[in-house]
Design an enzyme around this catalytic site. Structure first.
Site, PDB file in Angstrom:
ATOM      1  N   ASN A  84       6.423 -66.600 -29.907  1.00 31.10           N
ATOM      2  CA  ASN A  84       6.599 -67.976 -29.443  1.00 31.10           C
ATOM      3  C   ASN A  84       5.576 -68.294 -28.357  1.00 31.10           C
ATOM      4  OD1 ASN A  84       8.544 -69.553 -27.027  1.00 31.10           O
ATOM      5  ND2 ASN A  84       8.081 -70.561 -28.951  1.00 31.10           N
ATOM      6  N   HIS A  90       8.360 -65.249 -25.752  1.00 33.49           N
ATOM      7  CA  HIS A  90       7.494 -66.365 -25.360  1.00 33.49           C
ATOM      8  C   HIS A  90       6.353 -65.749 -24.549  1.00 33.49           C
ATOM      9  CE1 HIS A  90       7.052 -70.307 -22.815  1.00 33.49           C
ATOM     10  NE2 HIS A  90       5.978 -70.034 -23.538  1.00 33.49           N
ATOM     11  N   CYS A 102      14.025 -69.169 -19.314  1.00 33.02           N
ATOM     12  CA  CYS A 102      13.894 -70.480 -18.670  1.00 33.02           C
ATOM     13  C   CYS A 102      13.577 -70.313 -17.177  1.00 33.02           C
ATOM     14  CB  CYS A 102      15.163 -71.301 -18.841  1.00 33.02           C
ATOM     15  SG  CYS A 102      15.021 -72.923 -18.075  1.00 33.02           S
TER      16      CYS A 102
HETATM   17  C1  LIG Z   1      11.597 -79.998 -24.208  1.00 32.98           C
HETATM   18  C2  LIG Z   1      11.690 -78.505 -24.125  1.00 32.98           C
HETATM   19  C3  LIG Z   1      12.923 -77.931 -23.895  1.00 32.98           C
HETATM   20  C4  LIG Z   1      13.044 -76.532 -23.855  1.00 32.98           C
HETATM   21  N1  LIG Z   1      14.288 -75.991 -23.729  1.00 32.98           N
HETATM   22  C5  LIG Z   1      14.449 -74.638 -23.889  1.00 32.98           C
HETATM   23  C6  LIG Z   1      15.744 -74.063 -24.000  1.00 32.98           C
HETATM   24  O1  LIG Z   1      16.762 -74.765 -23.982  1.00 32.98           O
HETATM   25  N2  LIG Z   1      15.829 -72.714 -24.147  1.00 32.98           N
HETATM   26  C7  LIG Z   1      14.723 -71.912 -24.207  1.00 32.98           C
HETATM   27  O2  LIG Z   1      14.863 -70.686 -24.359  1.00 32.98           O
HETATM   28  N3  LIG Z   1      13.489 -72.439 -24.127  1.00 32.98           N
HETATM   29  C8  LIG Z   1      13.333 -73.775 -24.002  1.00 32.98           C
HETATM   30  N4  LIG Z   1      12.063 -74.315 -24.011  1.00 32.98           N
HETATM   31  C9  LIG Z   1      10.905 -73.440 -24.197  1.00 32.98           C
HETATM   32  C10 LIG Z   1      10.556 -73.353 -25.668  1.00 32.98           C
HETATM   33  O3  LIG Z   1      11.613 -72.821 -26.452  1.00 32.98           O
HETATM   34  C11 LIG Z   1       9.317 -72.497 -25.885  1.00 32.98           C
HETATM   35  O4  LIG Z   1       9.562 -71.212 -25.382  1.00 32.98           O
HETATM   36  C12 LIG Z   1       8.085 -73.062 -25.192  1.00 32.98           C
HETATM   37  O5  LIG Z   1       7.981 -74.444 -25.333  1.00 32.98           O
HETATM   38  C13 LIG Z   1       6.829 -72.429 -25.781  1.00 32.98           C
HETATM   39  O6  LIG Z   1       6.770 -72.642 -27.170  1.00 32.98           O
HETATM   40  P1  LIG Z   1       5.765 -73.702 -27.830  1.00 32.98           P
HETATM   41  O7  LIG Z   1       4.390 -73.315 -27.427  1.00 32.98           O
HETATM   42  O8  LIG Z   1       6.000 -73.606 -29.302  1.00 32.98           O
HETATM   43  O9  LIG Z   1       6.107 -75.044 -27.267  1.00 32.98           O
HETATM   44  C14 LIG Z   1      11.907 -75.708 -24.016  1.00 32.98           C
HETATM   45  C15 LIG Z   1      10.671 -76.304 -24.217  1.00 32.98           C
HETATM   46  C16 LIG Z   1      10.548 -77.684 -24.281  1.00 32.98           C
HETATM   47  C17 LIG Z   1       9.209 -78.296 -24.545  1.00 32.98           C
END
Ligand SMILES: Cc1cc2nc3c(=O)[nH]c(=O)nc-3n(C[C@H](O)[C@H](O)[C@H](O)COP(=O)(O)O)c2cc1C
Length: 493
Positions: A212, A181, A114
């Protein structure tokens, strides 16, 4: 790996998402085919203060903060599938939290990706990426200290070599899997994902790597998941935004209409008494560009799950669920509560509930108590009400003549809770409460019998009847000036 431990090979997971990854979304993702569901990141300091509470009404396990907020709610259905993600920068605290939730979740995960300031300024999230010693200390402590799998979620480092070196070091701590990620710390969600970095990580270690970062441009539906696996060489995939927008991305049979997905989400939110603001937030994320549509505006204006249900035409479902939950509440409470006054500290408690239909229109126990207090030249009854967070139920304590009375049963509204408190006081003091057929009820008959046995006159009885009749004529809780001859109630037992 021993039987029953959650496997991270060849899985599709709901990614951790703050505010989005609460119980309704996780259950929905499981329904549609997710193998593993991560909760939203929860901060170790806050979690460490929580108490584990079994919520028998909702059939959940709640982790409740000192201010009564439910920080984490889980249930049997997801027990073998849910990963608890924490934000931490402290091995000891991380272990305290992991042990707190260990029996109720399938694995624990540490957020190391994060980039938000609230996370990094405490040394958590992506700040850990520049402190591999800390990463190692946290993960080793967790692996040694809990019996469930430990995982972590990282972002990629500035070079392939650094990224590979980090995942190798992470593997050596004994974790079960690592989610990668594929974006650098400073990259935003709109930037393209670096599949080559995830691939290098997947090739470098033998534990499962969970790819991810593909939601925006690579994974739109379930059919794209295999492509993302191929592009990254990872055996598993984790989806965040694609799932937030339409959780049926996990459905191998293809996406479902958003309306249906939102309805199914809302049903879980109602069933598990999800906080209305959280329900609203998630529905607005699903609505996306339709958030300004008439439906979107109705959702935004809603303050309660009941109002959100109206927007989706789910009033009947909402009502039925409330009745079912109340029936369970009643059954649990009546089986555990005695039907006579019990002293709880300085407060006299009784298992009573305010049933509106038991009183004539415009008559309430509170009115009777107020009227009686005035006649006795006592201070006005003082009501104090609390609300508990696990089911938002209310409980009032009324203080009259320096003595306090409280129903042991919880009510669905503050008004009802105050009425129930008034009933306890009136019953304990043996004063009429205005109930229909009260004169025939065991309580008043008993009082009559006792009165007769003590030599009470018929004048006293007719005075009580007058008192009831006079109050019934009133239409509000304004004082009633009556001439009835009222004696002090019997001493409190
Ligand atoms: C609304 C939102 C909240 C998120 N909260 C977290 C979290 O609590 N912990 C975390 O490791 N990543 C968090 N992320 C990141 C996501 O887990 C992920 O790594 C990121 O969105 C990329 O994946 P995607 O392309 O599938 O969206 C968050 C992303 C979004 C959109």
């Amino acid at each position: 790996m021993s039987a029953g431990r959650l496997s991270f090979s060849n899985i599709t997971a709901l990614a951790p998402m703050v505010r989005v990854g609460t119980l309704p979304m996780r259950l929905l993702a499981l329904d549609y085919g997710a193998d593993v569901v991560y909760c939203e990141e929860l901060i170790d300091i806050k979690m460490a203060q929580c108490q584990r509470v079994v919520n028998e009404v909702l059939q959940t396990v709640d982790f409740v903060a000192p201010d009564e907020r439910v920080m984490f709610r889980t249930c049997e259905r997801e027990k073998d599938r849910v990963v608890f993600q924490m934000g931490t920068a402290d091995p000891d605290r991380a272990l305290i939290v992991a042990r707190l939730v260990e029996k109720d979740v399938a694995a624990v995960d540490v957020n190391m990706g994060c980039p938000k300031e609230y996370s990094t300024k405490g040394g958590m999230g992506a700040a850990l990426l520049s402190d591999p010693d800390k990463i190692e200390a946290i993960l080793r402590k967790l692996v040694a200290g809990v019996s469930i799998p430990v995982t972590c979620k990282i972002r990629i480092l500035p070079s392939l070599e650094e990224t590979v070196s980090l995942v190798r070091r992470i593997e050596r701590t004994g974790v079960t899997a690592v989610a990668v990620h594929g974006r650098f710390k400073d990259e935003r969600p709109r930037h393209p994902v670096h599949c080559d970095y995830i691939q290098a990580a997947a090739q470098a270690v033998s534990i499962p790597v969970i790819a991810n970062g593909g939601s925006l441009d690579l994974v739109k539906t379930n059919a794209d998941v295999d492509e993302f696996k191929k592009a990254t060489g990872a055996s598993s995939v984790m989806l965040a935004r694609a799932a937030m927008w339409n959780a049926s991305v996990f459905n191998s049979g293809g996406p479902l209409p958003l309306e249906r997905v939102m309805e199914e989400y809302l049903k879980y939110a109602i069933r598990y008494e999800n906080h209305a603001f959280n329900t609203k937030y998630c529905l607005c994320q699903m609505l996306r560009d339709k958030v300004e549509s008439p439906l979107g505006k109705q959702v935004q204006a809603a303050q309660t799950n009941a109002e959100i249900s109206d927007a989706y035409g789910l009033q009947a479902f909402y009502q039925l669920t409330q009745e079912q939950l109340q029936a369970r509440r009643d059954a649990l409470q009546s089986s555990s509560q005695p039907d006579r006054p019990v002293l709880d500290g300085d407060v006299t408690t009784m298992a009573v509930r305010f049933e509106r239909r038991e009183y004539p229109p415009q008559i309430t126990p509170k009115m009777f108590l107020l009227e009686w207090s005035r006649r006795e030249k006592l201070e006005q009854p003082l009501y104090e009400t609390v609300q508990r967070s696990q089911d938002r139920a209310f409980q009032s304590t009324v203080t009259v003549a320096d003595k306090s009375y409280r129903p042991s049963l919880w009510e669905k509204s503050k008004k009802f809770a105050e009425q129930a408190a008034a009933i306890v006081c009136l019953r304990v003091l043996g004063i009429p409460e205005g109930r229909i057929g009260e004169e025939d009820s065991g309580l008043v008959c008993k009082r009559k019998r006792e009165g007769k046995a003590n030599g009470a006159t018929t004048e006293e009885e007719s005075s009580k009847k007058r008192h009831v009749a006079e109050i019934r004529q009133e239409t509000s809780e304004s004082p009633v000036v009556a001439n009835g001859d009222h004696r002090k109630p019997p001493e409190q037992p």
